[in-house]
Motif scaffolding. Structure first.
Motif, short mmCIF file in Angstrom:
data_model
loop_
_atom_site.label_atom_id
_atom_site.label_comp_id
_atom_site.label_asym_id
_atom_site.label_seq_id
_atom_site.Cartn_x
_atom_site.Cartn_y
_atom_site.Cartn_z
N UNK A 1 -17.57 10.03 -17.39
CA UNK A 1 -17.40 9.59 -16.01
C UNK A 1 -16.64 8.28 -15.92
N UNK A 2 -16.96 7.35 -16.81
CA UNK A 2 -16.28 6.05 -16.83
C UNK A 2 -14.81 6.24 -17.15
N UNK A 3 -14.50 7.08 -18.11
CA UNK A 3 -13.10 7.34 -18.46
C UNK A 3 -12.34 7.91 -17.27
N UNK A 4 -12.93 8.90 -16.59
CA UNK A 4 -12.27 9.50 -15.43
C UNK A 4 -12.10 8.50 -14.30
N UNK A 5 -13.10 7.67 -14.07
CA UNK A 5 -12.99 6.65 -13.03
C UNK A 5 -11.89 5.65 -13.37
N UNK A 6 -11.81 5.26 -14.63
CA UNK A 6 -10.75 4.32 -15.04
C UNK A 6 -9.36 4.92 -14.84
N UNK A 7 -9.23 6.21 -15.11
CA UNK A 7 -7.94 6.87 -14.88
C UNK A 7 -7.58 6.86 -13.39
N UNK A 8 -8.56 7.16 -12.55
CA UNK A 8 -8.33 7.12 -11.10
C UNK A 8 -7.99 5.71 -10.63
N UNK A 9 -8.72 4.72 -11.15
CA UNK A 9 -8.48 3.33 -10.75
C UNK A 9 -7.10 2.86 -11.20
N UNK A 10 -6.67 3.32 -12.35
CA UNK A 10 -5.36 2.92 -12.87
C UNK A 10 -4.24 3.31 -11.91
N UNK A 11 -4.39 4.46 -11.26
CA UNK A 11 -3.38 4.89 -10.28
C UNK A 11 -3.29 3.88 -9.13
N UNK A 12 -4.43 3.46 -8.61
CA UNK A 12 -4.43 2.46 -7.53
C UNK A 12 -3.88 1.12 -8.03
N UNK A 13 -4.27 0.74 -9.24
CA UNK A 13 -3.81 -0.54 -9.79
C UNK A 13 -2.29 -0.54 -9.94
N UNK B 1 -8.88 -2.15 6.07
CA UNK B 1 -9.69 -0.98 5.78
C UNK B 1 -8.87 0.30 5.66
N UNK B 2 -7.73 0.19 5.01
CA UNK B 2 -6.88 1.33 4.73
C UNK B 2 -7.68 2.39 3.96
N UNK B 3 -7.38 3.65 4.18
CA UNK B 3 -8.12 4.73 3.51
C UNK B 3 -8.06 4.60 1.99
N UNK B 4 -6.89 4.25 1.45
CA UNK B 4 -6.77 4.03 0.01
C UNK B 4 -7.74 2.97 -0.48
N UNK B 5 -7.88 1.91 0.30
CA UNK B 5 -8.74 0.80 -0.10
C UNK B 5 -10.21 1.21 -0.07
N UNK B 6 -10.58 2.04 0.86
CA UNK B 6 -11.96 2.52 0.92
C UNK B 6 -12.28 3.37 -0.31
N UNK B 7 -11.36 4.25 -0.66
CA UNK B 7 -11.55 5.10 -1.84
C UNK B 7 -11.58 4.24 -3.09
N UNK B 8 -10.62 3.32 -3.20
CA UNK B 8 -10.53 2.45 -4.37
C UNK B 8 -11.83 1.65 -4.54
N UNK B 9 -12.32 1.11 -3.47
CA UNK B 9 -13.56 0.34 -3.53
C UNK B 9 -14.74 1.21 -3.98
N UNK B 10 -14.81 2.42 -3.44
CA UNK B 10 -15.87 3.33 -3.82
C UNK B 10 -15.81 3.71 -5.29
N UNK B 11 -14.60 3.97 -5.78
CA UNK B 11 -14.42 4.29 -7.20
C UNK B 11 -14.82 3.12 -8.08
N UNK B 12 -14.45 1.93 -7.66
CA UNK B 12 -14.78 0.73 -8.44
C UNK B 12 -16.30 0.51 -8.47
N UNK B 13 -16.95 0.72 -7.34
CA UNK B 13 -18.41 0.58 -7.30
C UNK B 13 -19.09 1.61 -8.19
#
Length: 102
Positions: free
Chosen positions: A44-56, A77-89
């Motif tokens: 799960x951590x690996x997959x989250x990091x891959x998703x976060x890397x796209x936003x980064x 409160x852009x939609x991308x930012x809401x998703x990014x924040x949720x993934x980071x949490x």
């Protein structure tokens, strides 16, 4: 030795009792459950990091920098930012759970 209770549905209890009745080494069984949970958290951590890397890459900042700015209300409160924040949490939560199991 630990004695604990699980609150599960009757069908789940019956299935679990069946599994436990067939286990010869309960210590190994418990360790395998923990190892499985650790492996799942690591995936799960690996997959989250891959998703976060796209936003980064898209926004040219680390997730840590983003989260700090986002929580301060600087980014909106852009939609991308809401998703990014949720993934980071979720990443932080999974990392905390993983550290508790190791």
């Amino acid at each position: 030795m630990i004695d604990f209770q699980l609150s599960v549905q009757p069908q789940t209890e019956q299935r679990l009792r069946k599994i436990l009745s067939q286990v010869q080494d309960t210590e190994m069984f418990a360790r395998n459950i923990i190892s499985y949970q650790i492996a799942e958290l690591q995936k799960g951590i690996l997959n989250l990091r891959l998703d976060l890397k796209e936003f980064e890459q898209k926004y040219q900042m680390t997730s840590e920098e983003f989260q700090e700015r986002f929580s301060q209300g600087v980014l909106g409160d852009d939609a991308d930012f809401m998703v990014w924040s949720g993934l980071y949490e979720m990443l932080c939560h999974n990392q905390m759970q993983l550290s508790e199991l190791r």
